[in-house]
Structure formats: C-alpha cells, structure tokens
Design a protein around this motif. Structure first.
Motif, PDB file in Angstrom:
ATOM      1  N   ALA A 109      16.646  26.080 -28.073  1.00 48.68           N
ATOM      2  CA  ALA A 109      15.312  25.552 -28.370  1.00 48.68           C
ATOM      3  C   ALA A 109      14.546  25.260 -27.083  1.00 48.68           C
ATOM      4  CB  ALA A 109      15.425  24.288 -29.211  1.00 48.68           C
ATOM      5  N   VAL A 110      15.218  24.657 -26.093  1.00 50.93           N
ATOM      6  CA  VAL A 110      14.575  24.373 -24.808  1.00 50.93           C
ATOM      7  C   VAL A 110      14.148  25.669 -24.131  1.00 50.93           C
ATOM      8  CG1 VAL A 110      14.971  23.481 -22.477  1.00 50.93           C
ATOM      9  CG2 VAL A 110      15.751  22.173 -24.462  1.00 50.93           C
ATOM     10  N   ARG A 111      14.986  26.697 -24.229  1.00 51.57           N
ATOM     11  CA  ARG A 111      14.672  27.978 -23.598  1.00 51.57           C
ATOM     12  C   ARG A 111      13.412  28.603 -24.182  1.00 51.57           C
ATOM     13  NH1 ARG A 111      15.390  33.272 -24.172  1.00 51.57           N
ATOM     14  NH2 ARG A 111      16.288  33.063 -26.256  1.00 51.57           N
ATOM     15  N   ARG A 112      13.162  28.331 -25.465  1.00 46.45           N
ATOM     16  CA  ARG A 112      12.027  28.953 -26.143  1.00 46.45           C
ATOM     17  C   ARG A 112      10.722  28.176 -25.966  1.00 46.45           C
ATOM     18  NH1 ARG A 112      13.927  31.965 -31.684  1.00 46.45           N
ATOM     19  NH2 ARG A 112      15.819  32.918 -30.849  1.00 46.45           N
ATOM     20  N   ILE A 113      10.768  26.988 -25.389  1.00 47.24           N
ATOM     21  CA  ILE A 113       9.538  26.220 -25.175  1.00 47.24           C
ATOM     22  C   ILE A 113       8.626  26.980 -24.205  1.00 47.24           C
ATOM     23  CG2 ILE A 113       8.569  24.092 -24.208  1.00 47.24           C
ATOM     24  CD1 ILE A 113      11.037  22.629 -25.189  1.00 47.24           C
ATOM     25  N   GLY A 114       7.400  27.165 -24.616  1.00 51.01           N
ATOM     26  CA  GLY A 114       6.438  27.868 -23.763  1.00 51.01           C
ATOM     27  C   GLY A 114       6.319  29.341 -24.056  1.00 51.01           C
ATOM     28  N   HIS A 115       7.358  29.927 -24.637  1.00 51.40           N
ATOM     29  CA  HIS A 115       7.288  31.353 -24.985  1.00 51.40           C
ATOM     30  C   HIS A 115       8.146  31.623 -26.222  1.00 51.40           C
ATOM     31  CE1 HIS A 115      11.133  31.501 -22.788  1.00 51.40           C
ATOM     32  NE2 HIS A 115      10.485  30.879 -21.809  1.00 51.40           N
ATOM     33  N   ALA A 116       7.757  30.945 -27.291  1.00 50.73           N
ATOM     34  CA  ALA A 116       8.487  31.112 -28.552  1.00 50.73           C
ATOM     35  C   ALA A 116       8.262  32.522 -29.092  1.00 50.73           C
ATOM     36  CB  ALA A 116       8.006  30.087 -29.571  1.00 50.73           C
ATOM     37  N   PRO A 117       9.325  33.212 -29.484  1.00 50.05           N
ATOM     38  CA  PRO A 117       9.159  34.568 -30.017  1.00 50.05           C
ATOM     39  C   PRO A 117       8.486  34.532 -31.387  1.00 50.05           C
ATOM     40  CG  PRO A 117      11.422  33.845 -30.269  1.00 50.05           C
ATOM     41  CD  PRO A 117      10.728  32.794 -29.459  1.00 50.05           C
ATOM     42  N   GLU A 118       7.873  35.624 -31.751  1.00 49.67           N
ATOM     43  CA  GLU A 118       7.225  35.712 -33.060  1.00 49.67           C
ATOM     44  C   GLU A 118       8.288  35.968 -34.119  1.00 49.67           C
ATOM     45  OE1 GLU A 118       4.037  38.661 -35.153  1.00 49.67           O
ATOM     46  OE2 GLU A 118       3.564  37.965 -33.122  1.00 49.67           O
ATOM     47  N   VAL A 119       8.411  35.018 -35.053  1.00 52.16           N
ATOM     48  CA  VAL A 119       9.441  35.102 -36.096  1.00 52.16           C
ATOM     49  C   VAL A 119       8.757  35.354 -37.432  1.00 52.16           C
ATOM     50  CG1 VAL A 119      11.289  33.898 -37.293  1.00 52.16           C
ATOM     51  CG2 VAL A 119      10.956  33.543 -34.836  1.00 52.16           C
ATOM     52  N   PRO A 120       9.107  36.424 -38.145  1.00 55.65           N
ATOM     53  CA  PRO A 120       8.494  36.681 -39.455  1.00 55.65           C
ATOM     54  C   PRO A 120       8.885  35.619 -40.477  1.00 55.65           C
ATOM     55  CG  PRO A 120      10.291  38.211 -39.054  1.00 55.65           C
ATOM     56  CD  PRO A 120      10.091  37.458 -37.780  1.00 55.65           C
ATOM     57  N   GLY A 121       7.893  35.075 -41.162  1.00 60.96           N
ATOM     58  CA  GLY A 121       8.153  33.971 -42.086  1.00 60.96           C
ATOM     59  C   GLY A 121       8.759  34.394 -43.400  1.00 60.96           C
ATOM     60  N   VAL A 122       8.366  35.572 -43.914  1.00 58.39           N
ATOM     61  CA  VAL A 122       8.838  35.987 -45.241  1.00 58.39           C
ATOM     62  C   VAL A 122      10.365  36.137 -45.297  1.00 58.39           C
ATOM     63  CG1 VAL A 122       8.741  37.805 -46.997  1.00 58.39           C
ATOM     64  CG2 VAL A 122       6.639  37.043 -45.856  1.00 58.39           C
ATOM     65  N   PRO A 123      11.007  36.840 -44.323  1.00 65.94           N
ATOM     66  CA  PRO A 123      12.479  36.904 -44.366  1.00 65.94           C
ATOM     67  C   PRO A 123      13.132  35.519 -44.288  1.00 65.94           C
ATOM     68  CG  PRO A 123      11.608  38.562 -42.869  1.00 65.94           C
ATOM     69  CD  PRO A 123      10.453  37.684 -43.241  1.00 65.94           C
ATOM     70  N   MET A 124      12.530  34.606 -43.518  1.00 71.39           N
ATOM     71  CA  MET A 124      13.064  33.245 -43.451  1.00 71.39           C
ATOM     72  C   MET A 124      13.057  32.597 -44.821  1.00 71.39           C
ATOM     73  SD  MET A 124      11.451  31.629 -39.961  1.00 71.39           S
ATOM     74  CE  MET A 124      12.193  30.033 -40.313  1.00 71.39           C
ATOM     75  N   ILE A 125      11.940  32.761 -45.546  1.00 72.88           N
ATOM     76  CA  ILE A 125      11.819  32.154 -46.877  1.00 72.88           C
ATOM     77  C   ILE A 125      12.847  32.744 -47.838  1.00 72.88           C
ATOM     78  CG2 ILE A 125      10.299  31.926 -48.885  1.00 72.88           C
ATOM     79  CD1 ILE A 125       7.928  31.871 -46.925  1.00 72.88           C
ATOM     80  N   VAL A 126      12.998  34.068 -47.810  1.00 79.51           N
ATOM     81  CA  VAL A 126      13.936  34.738 -48.723  1.00 79.51           C
ATOM     82  C   VAL A 126      15.371  34.289 -48.463  1.00 79.51           C
ATOM     83  CG1 VAL A 126      14.923  36.963 -49.397  1.00 79.51           C
ATOM     84  CG2 VAL A 126      12.444  36.743 -49.039  1.00 79.51           C
ATOM     85  N   VAL A 127      15.771  34.304 -47.184  1.00 77.25           N
ATOM     86  CA  VAL A 127      17.146  33.933 -46.837  1.00 77.25           C
ATOM     87  C   VAL A 127      17.386  32.444 -47.098  1.00 77.25           C
ATOM     88  CG1 VAL A 127      18.843  33.789 -44.976  1.00 77.25           C
ATOM     89  CG2 VAL A 127      17.346  35.780 -45.150  1.00 77.25           C
ATOM     90  N   ALA A 128      16.387  31.605 -46.786  1.00 79.01           N
ATOM     91  CA  ALA A 128      16.532  30.163 -47.023  1.00 79.01           C
ATOM     92  C   ALA A 128      16.699  29.872 -48.513  1.00 79.01           C
ATOM     93  CB  ALA A 128      15.329  29.415 -46.466  1.00 79.01           C
ATOM     94  N   CYS A 129      15.933  30.577 -49.355  1.00 82.45           N
ATOM     95  CA  CYS A 129      16.066  30.383 -50.806  1.00 82.45           C
ATOM     96  C   CYS A 129      17.454  30.799 -51.291  1.00 82.45           C
ATOM     97  CB  CYS A 129      14.992  31.185 -51.538  1.00 82.45           C
ATOM     98  SG  CYS A 129      13.327  30.484 -51.398  1.00 82.45           S
ATOM     99  N   ALA A 130      17.943  31.945 -50.766  1.00 84.04           N
ATOM    100  CA  ALA A 130      19.284  32.402 -51.150  1.00 84.04           C
ATOM    101  C   ALA A 130      20.343  31.396 -50.709  1.00 84.04           C
ATOM    102  CB  ALA A 130      19.561  33.771 -50.529  1.00 84.04           C
TER     103      ALA A 130
END
Length: 300
Positions: A109-130
């Motif tokens: 998380a610290v490494r990603r501060i300042g340059h967070a990669p673009e994460v697609p939200g839809v796959p996150m929602i699908v996997v989180a629901c499963a």
C-alpha cells in the motif's frame, strides 16, 4: 457435560468433520479464484482479502485436525495427553501467517501511494460478491457447532472476519466504478490489514500463553486457593497448578492437607472446582505432617 467435553464427544465429532471438510473445499476453491483475480487486475484489496482467506483455510484446517486428533488420541506412552496440543502449535503458525500477510499489504500500500495503478472495478465487484457468498455458506456450515467446539468457533470467527473483508472489497469496487477514485483499492486493503493484525497478535498471545503453561486469564488462582483452603477439614493447600492444555480444556492439580475423611474432602474440592468450570482435576489428599511448608511450589 461441559462445552469442552461436548467438543470432543465422538458422535458430535462425526457430524462436525464432514461439514468442516466441505467448508475447506469451498474456501480453497474461492481462494484460488480470488488470488488469480487479484494478480490479474493488480488489486491489492483483493490480494489482502485472498491473504485473509488463506488464514481462514489454515484456521479451518487446524480446527479439523484438532477435532480428529483429539478424538483419536495417541497410542504412544510418550504422549499421555494425546495430540491435543497440535491445535496450539498450528495456531502459532497461523498467527505468523496473519502477521506476514498484514505486513505485506502495508508495504504494498505504501509503495502505491502517489502512483496507484488503475484497477477495474467490475471484476472486483464480481469476485467480492462470489467471495461473500462463499463465506456466508461456510458460516452456515459451521454455525451449528461453533458454540460447542472451540476449534470450530475459532474457524467460524476467522470466516466471519473475512466476510467483513469481502464487503470492504465490494465497497472498493463500487467506489471505483462510480467515482473512478484510484485509491479506493489501497484504502480498503489497509483497512483489511488493520483488521487482521490485532487478531493475529491476540492469537499468538493466546497460543504462547498456553505453551508457557501460564494460568488461564479467567481463573482467579488466589481465590481458588482460598476456596480450597476454606473447605471443611482442610488444613493447607500446596502444589496448586492451573494451566490450559488447549482452549476449552483447563487443567488443575493440587495437594490438600486434611484432618478428616479424604473422600469427603475430595468430593467437596471437586464440587468447588467444577463450579469454576474446571473438570480436568487431579487432587491428592494428604494427612497432617506429610508436607513440608518450606517446599511450597509457586502457583502457575
């Protein structure tokens, strides 16, 4: 019958183990799915939840092994307590794993501060629901026995906590889809890690307390000593030791110096200790003059 006795009752164990094996299979499948998805879409929140699900697997496996081994016991004279402590040793490993997952998530998380990669939200929602569905199914499988077995209860609480993590990932996915905010993934990952870390430390502390054979925190040893000393006919109490074999099985040994019928003293002492939830008892009743006060052992 006490909870600890019910936990290792043979017929109850026969009903618990198939449910725990099914729960293990469900968690294993969804762990692979969640880990694969986390790597594929580069989501640290999913990775944190997958790491937590891995600890669920470890906790459930530990509980299953503990139930089976405790029931089977041991045929070796060198292991008079059987395999009960297997649960405790596995708890230490589980705690180390939890701490390692939390440390990795914080670092990433610290490494990603300042340059967070673009994460697609839809796959996150699908996997989180499963994952949420998987956790709810596993909770349903374990709930019935979580009140009578501490091994099952530990696994149940792990899955309950992971359910919270799945909800967090779902929220991160929704925020990402609706607002495009790139740090939703990172924030949820840190929150999941913060959820995991204190529980890992508590688990490690509990396991180490048991391994060091310290007295259980819920037992007031001085009050226990005073209660035994106040029994009719008891002149003194020495070599009093209270410790935990595994969670739910507290043990006590004591020597009582008595001037009356040893059988009556023993019965009174057993009733007193049973009222404190102590049913794994070894008591030696001695006549006056047999014990030397200078040899008093410290209370554990």
């Amino acid at each position: 019958m006490t909870d600890s006795a019910r936990a290792y009752d043979g017929s109850t164990m026969d009903r618990r183990v198939p449910r725990m094996i099914v729960a293990l299979a469900i968690l294993a499948v969804f762990f692979v799915i969640e880990l694969t998805a986390a790597i594929w879409i580069n989501s640290i929140a999913l990775l944190a939840d997958a790491g937590h699900m891995l600890t669920d697997l470890a906790a459930l496996f530990m509980g299953t092994v503990a139930v089976v081994l405790a029931r089977r016991g041991s045929t070796s004279p060198a292991r008079t307590y059987g395999w009960h402590r297997a649960e405790v040793f596995t708890a230490v490993i589980n705690a180390v794993l939890l701490i390692g997952v939390a440390a990795f998530i914080f670092t990433e998380a610290v490494r990603r501060i300042g340059h967070a990669p673009e994460v697609p939200g839809v796959p996150m929602i699908v996997v989180a629901c499963a994952g949420l569905v998987a956790n709810l199914v596993v909770m349903a499988l374990l709930h019935a026995h979580s009140t009578t077995s501490l091994a099952v209860k530990g696994a149940y609480l792990e899955v309950l906590a992971d359910t919270v993590g799945s909800v967090g990932v779902l929220i991160a996915g929704l925020v990402t889809v609706t607002t495009g905010w790139p740090y939703a993934d990172v924030v949820v990952a840190v929150l999941v890690a913060l959820w995991v870390l204190p529980r890992a430390l508590m688990l490690a502390g509990t396991a180490l307390r048991i391994l060091s054979e310290s007295s259980p925190g819920h037992i007031d040893v001085p009050a226990l000593r005073a209660g035994l000393a106040a029994l009719d006919g008891v002149l003194g109490v020495h070599d009093l030791h209270v410790w935990t074999l595994v969670p739910g099985q507290d043990m006590v040994t004591a020597h009582l110096t008595a001037e009356t019928d040893p059988a009556l003293v023993l019965a009174d002492a057993r009733r007193l200790l049973a009222a404190q939830g102590l049913d794994h008892i070894t008591i030696q009743v001695e006549p006056p003059g047999m014990h030397c006060p200078a040899a008093e052992d410290p209370v554990l």
